[in-house]
Write an enzyme that holds these catalytic residues in place. Sequence first.
Site, PDB file in Angstrom:
ATOM      1  N   ASP A 137       0.361  -1.008  -0.789  1.00 10.82           N
ATOM      2  CA  ASP A 137      -0.031   0.146  -0.175  1.00 10.82           C
ATOM      3  C   ASP A 137       0.636   0.963   0.316  1.00 10.82           C
ATOM      4  O   ASP A 137       1.885   1.509   0.025  1.00 10.82           O
ATOM      5  CB  ASP A 137      -0.523   0.370   1.447  1.00 10.82           C
ATOM      6  CG  ASP A 137      -1.919  -1.095   1.216  1.00 10.82           C
ATOM      7  OD1 ASP A 137      -1.944  -1.584   0.143  1.00 10.82           O
ATOM      8  OD2 ASP A 137      -2.862  -1.402   2.708  1.00 10.82           O
ATOM      9  N   MET A 138       0.067   2.075  -0.424  1.00 10.68           N
ATOM     10  CA  MET A 138       0.847   3.666  -0.045  1.00 10.68           C
ATOM     11  C   MET A 138       0.422   4.570   1.253  1.00 10.68           C
ATOM     12  O   MET A 138      -1.221   4.704   1.173  1.00 10.68           O
ATOM     13  CB  MET A 138       0.639   4.458  -1.447  1.00 10.68           C
ATOM     14  CG  MET A 138       1.873   5.275  -1.432  1.00 10.68           C
ATOM     15  SD  MET A 138       3.826   5.404  -1.271  1.00 10.68           S
ATOM     16  CE  MET A 138       4.070   4.903  -3.243  1.00 10.68           C
ATOM     17  N   GLN A 192      -1.448   7.583  -6.014  1.00 13.64           N
ATOM     18  CA  GLN A 192      -1.716   7.981  -6.041  1.00 13.64           C
ATOM     19  C   GLN A 192      -2.620   9.308  -6.518  1.00 13.64           C
ATOM     20  O   GLN A 192      -1.752   9.976  -6.995  1.00 13.64           O
ATOM     21  CB  GLN A 192      -1.660   8.327  -4.589  1.00 13.64           C
ATOM     22  CG  GLN A 192      -1.813   6.895  -3.574  1.00 13.64           C
ATOM     23  CD  GLN A 192      -1.130   7.799  -2.362  1.00 13.64           C
ATOM     24  OE1 GLN A 192       0.076   8.922  -2.762  1.00 13.64           O
ATOM     25  NE2 GLN A 192      -1.417   6.925  -0.850  1.00 13.64           N
ATOM     26  N   ARG A 214      -1.293  -0.351  -8.975  1.00 18.11           N
ATOM     27  CA  ARG A 214      -2.481  -0.156  -8.406  1.00 18.11           C
ATOM     28  C   ARG A 214      -2.630   1.164  -8.100  1.00 18.11           C
ATOM     29  O   ARG A 214      -2.008   2.125  -7.612  1.00 18.11           O
ATOM     30  CB  ARG A 214      -2.417  -1.329  -7.218  1.00 18.11           C
ATOM     31  CG  ARG A 214      -4.279  -0.462  -7.020  1.00 18.11           C
ATOM     32  CD  ARG A 214      -4.423  -0.415  -5.553  1.00 18.11           C
ATOM     33  NE  ARG A 214      -3.610  -1.782  -4.633  1.00 18.11           N
ATOM     34  CZ  ARG A 214      -3.758  -1.886  -3.124  1.00 18.11           C
ATOM     35  NH1 ARG A 214      -3.275  -1.102  -2.309  1.00 18.11           N
ATOM     36  NH2 ARG A 214      -3.157  -3.130  -2.982  1.00 18.11           N
ATOM     37  N   HIS A 249     -13.794   2.731  -7.038  1.00 22.96           N
ATOM     38  CA  HIS A 249     -15.210   1.971  -6.480  1.00 22.96           C
ATOM     39  C   HIS A 249     -15.420   3.060  -7.796  1.00 22.96           C
ATOM     40  O   HIS A 249     -17.066   2.761  -7.848  1.00 22.96           O
ATOM     41  CB  HIS A 249     -15.819   2.092  -5.380  1.00 22.96           C
ATOM     42  CG  HIS A 249     -14.827   1.805  -4.720  1.00 22.96           C
ATOM     43  ND1 HIS A 249     -14.265   2.400  -3.328  1.00 22.96           N
ATOM     44  CD2 HIS A 249     -14.948   0.060  -3.941  1.00 22.96           C
ATOM     45  CE1 HIS A 249     -14.181   1.239  -2.616  1.00 22.96           C
ATOM     46  NE2 HIS A 249     -13.879   0.107  -3.318  1.00 22.96           N
ATOM     47  N   ARG A 269     -13.107   4.151   9.403  1.00 22.60           N
ATOM     48  CA  ARG A 269     -13.507   5.109   8.732  1.00 22.60           C
ATOM     49  C   ARG A 269     -14.414   5.266   6.914  1.00 22.60           C
ATOM     50  O   ARG A 269     -14.973   5.894   7.149  1.00 22.60           O
ATOM     51  CB  ARG A 269     -11.967   4.918   8.008  1.00 22.60           C
ATOM     52  CG  ARG A 269     -11.082   5.619   7.930  1.00 22.60           C
ATOM     53  CD  ARG A 269      -9.474   6.003   7.168  1.00 22.60           C
ATOM     54  NE  ARG A 269      -8.688   4.629   8.602  1.00 22.60           N
ATOM     55  CZ  ARG A 269      -8.104   4.086   7.844  1.00 22.60           C
ATOM     56  NH1 ARG A 269      -7.929   3.492   6.778  1.00 22.60           N
ATOM     57  NH2 ARG A 269      -7.196   3.180   9.133  1.00 22.60           N
TER      58      ARG A 269
HETATM   59  P1  FAD Z   1     -14.883   8.367  -4.785  1.00 16.07           P
HETATM   60  O1  FAD Z   1     -14.295   9.451  -5.699  1.00 16.07           O
HETATM   61  O2  FAD Z   1     -14.758   8.460  -3.454  1.00 16.07           O
HETATM   62  O3  FAD Z   1     -15.653   8.078  -4.772  1.00 16.07           O
HETATM   63  C1  FAD Z   1     -16.269   8.157  -6.647  1.00 16.07           C
HETATM   64  C2  FAD Z   1     -17.989   7.238  -6.798  1.00 16.07           C
HETATM   65  O4  FAD Z   1     -17.653   5.949  -6.079  1.00 16.07           O
HETATM   66  C3  FAD Z   1     -19.498   7.574  -6.152  1.00 16.07           C
HETATM   67  O5  FAD Z   1     -19.949   8.886  -6.182  1.00 16.07           O
HETATM   68  C4  FAD Z   1     -19.114   6.000  -6.134  1.00 16.07           C
HETATM   69  O6  FAD Z   1     -20.340   6.098  -7.541  1.00 16.07           O
HETATM   70  C5  FAD Z   1     -18.834   4.851  -6.316  1.00 16.07           C
HETATM   71  N1  FAD Z   1     -18.320   5.190  -4.868  1.00 16.07           N
HETATM   72  C6  FAD Z   1     -17.731   5.138  -3.675  1.00 16.07           C
HETATM   73  N2  FAD Z   1     -17.631   4.918  -2.767  1.00 16.07           N
HETATM   74  C7  FAD Z   1     -18.633   3.791  -2.367  1.00 16.07           C
HETATM   75  C8  FAD Z   1     -19.219   3.500  -1.371  1.00 16.07           C
HETATM   76  N3  FAD Z   1     -18.576   3.099  -0.360  1.00 16.07           N
HETATM   77  N4  FAD Z   1     -20.574   2.692  -1.536  1.00 16.07           N
HETATM   78  C9  FAD Z   1     -21.120   2.967  -2.923  1.00 16.07           C
HETATM   79  N5  FAD Z   1     -20.270   3.681  -4.247  1.00 16.07           N
HETATM   80  C10 FAD Z   1     -19.196   4.318  -3.779  1.00 16.07           C
HETATM   81  N6  FAD Z   1      -5.453   4.572  -0.945  1.00 16.07           N
HETATM   82  C11 FAD Z   1      -4.616   5.395  -0.487  1.00 16.07           C
HETATM   83  O7  FAD Z   1      -4.079   6.334  -0.113  1.00 16.07           O
HETATM   84  N7  FAD Z   1      -2.842   4.286  -0.673  1.00 16.07           N
HETATM   85  C12 FAD Z   1      -4.058   3.343  -0.693  1.00 16.07           C
HETATM   86  O8  FAD Z   1      -2.284   2.195  -0.019  1.00 16.07           O
HETATM   87  C13 FAD Z   1      -4.583   2.510  -0.818  1.00 16.07           C
HETATM   88  N8  FAD Z   1      -5.493   1.329  -1.341  1.00 16.07           N
HETATM   89  C14 FAD Z   1      -6.405   0.416  -1.935  1.00 16.07           C
HETATM   90  C15 FAD Z   1      -6.784  -0.248  -2.600  1.00 16.07           C
HETATM   91  C16 FAD Z   1      -7.717  -0.282  -3.275  1.00 16.07           C
HETATM   92  C17 FAD Z   1      -8.553  -1.956  -3.584  1.00 16.07           C
HETATM   93  C18 FAD Z   1      -9.138   0.418  -3.100  1.00 16.07           C
HETATM   94  C19 FAD Z   1     -10.078   0.166  -3.144  1.00 16.07           C
HETATM   95  C20 FAD Z   1      -8.622   1.557  -2.793  1.00 16.07           C
HETATM   96  C21 FAD Z   1      -7.423   1.811  -1.837  1.00 16.07           C
HETATM   97  N9  FAD Z   1      -6.684   2.969  -1.526  1.00 16.07           N
HETATM   98  C22 FAD Z   1      -5.574   3.558  -0.838  1.00 16.07           C
HETATM   99  C23 FAD Z   1      -7.873   4.465  -1.458  1.00 16.07           C
HETATM  100  C24 FAD Z   1      -8.297   5.067  -2.387  1.00 16.07           C
HETATM  101  O9  FAD Z   1      -6.981   5.712  -2.136  1.00 16.07           O
HETATM  102  C25 FAD Z   1      -9.619   6.180  -2.097  1.00 16.07           C
HETATM  103  O10 FAD Z   1      -9.035   6.560  -1.527  1.00 16.07           O
HETATM  104  C26 FAD Z   1     -11.063   5.335  -1.995  1.00 16.07           C
HETATM  105  O11 FAD Z   1     -11.065   4.112  -3.368  1.00 16.07           O
HETATM  106  C27 FAD Z   1     -11.650   5.832  -2.402  1.00 16.07           C
HETATM  107  O12 FAD Z   1     -11.907   6.795  -4.114  1.00 16.07           O
HETATM  108  P2  FAD Z   1     -13.043   5.792  -4.966  1.00 16.07           P
HETATM  109  O13 FAD Z   1     -12.107   5.986  -6.718  1.00 16.07           O
HETATM  110  O14 FAD Z   1     -13.803   4.362  -4.927  1.00 16.07           O
HETATM  111  O15 FAD Z   1     -14.091   7.643  -5.192  1.00 16.07           O
END
Ligand code: FAD
Length: 279
Positions: A107-108, A137, A158, A202, A260
């Site tokens: 992870d980062m 990121q 990733r 997501h 969180r």
């Molecule tokens: P967002 O901009 O949060 O949401 C965009 C859209 O996605 C929303 O409008 C909705 O349609 C959909 N959505 C988002 N969340 C939900 C929900 N809970 N339920 C339903 N729909 C939703 N971050 C780091 O800094 N370091 C890491 O190592 C790291 N590892 C990760 C590993 C994985 C597998 C994932 C999925 C995330 C990781 N993250 C990590 C977190 C990442 O940086 C984001 O904070 C997080 O994924 C939210 O961003 P998003 O791209 O999902 O979209």
Amino acid sequence: MIPPIASQFVAGETPAAAFDHIRETNEDGVKVILNLLGEHYDNRAEADQDTATYLQLVRDIGNTDLDACVSVKPSQIGLDAGDDVFRENFRAIAEAGDQHDVFVWCDMEDHTTTDVTLDAFEEFAREFEGGIGLCVQANLKRTKDDLRRLVDVPGKIRLVKGAYDEPREVAYKEKSEVDAAYREYLEFMFEQFEGGIAVGSHDPAMIEFARELHDEYGTDFEVQMLMGVREDAQRELVADGYEVWQYAPYGGKWFSYFYRRVRERKENALFALRAVVGQ
Ligand code: FAD
């Protein structure tokens, strides 16, 4: 015991519970990235203890036919105790992954850790000829340069939007800016990488964009989402023929992770509230 409300997001407290979750999730065609919950250990003993658990997990996964791998956090395996501790433990886990044919993700964390994490990743990815992956990121302005550096490094990358509240000097702060950067970096990866792309999001718009880029450039990719988030979409993507990995945390330190997840979305908070008031 983890209350049912939290078990939506956390795969149990023990490795046995986590392995049950892997088995069930694999039945839907979704693969699992296992993460032992824990971070920011400033003493070596705790970092070494979690490293030992990861070494055992890698051996145990390697002895099964489950579709699973692990993801570690730098500060969980020693970064706050010293760069050398992190590198030593990361190398040991990468070596075990290589021996047991189990993929190891890193992870980062926040931007102050990017250089040391990237340096360690690059060294071990070359040493073990892939077999490990790194998260980068989109909210960090430096990521375009980091991706250029990573083009010829074996392993997987990733791309996520970024979970840390970073200073304006180094990061995009507006959602629209982060989304634009995500698209730009993703297109660069599809254009320049030979594969090994993980779309860690997501966001339906980003996943659709990845599908379009795949059609345009032909580069393979996988989608990664968190346990408990859009699991219907995870299964639908599998049905459409895409490779999907679910990031599933487990372990005794589940409360802050659960908190969180609940705080980041109104829907999750309402779901938790309903469970508490019994409706
Ligand atoms: P967002 O901009 O949060 O949401 C965009 C859209 O996605 C929303 O409008 C909705 O349609 C959909 N959505 C988002 N969340 C939900 C929900 N809970 N339920 C339903 N729909 C939703 N971050 C780091 O800094 N370091 C890491 O190592 C790291 N590892 C990760 C590993 C994985 C597998 C994932 C999925 C995330 C990781 N993250 C990590 C977190 C990442 O940086 C984001 O904070 C997080 O994924 C939210 O961003 P998003 O791209 O999902 O979209």
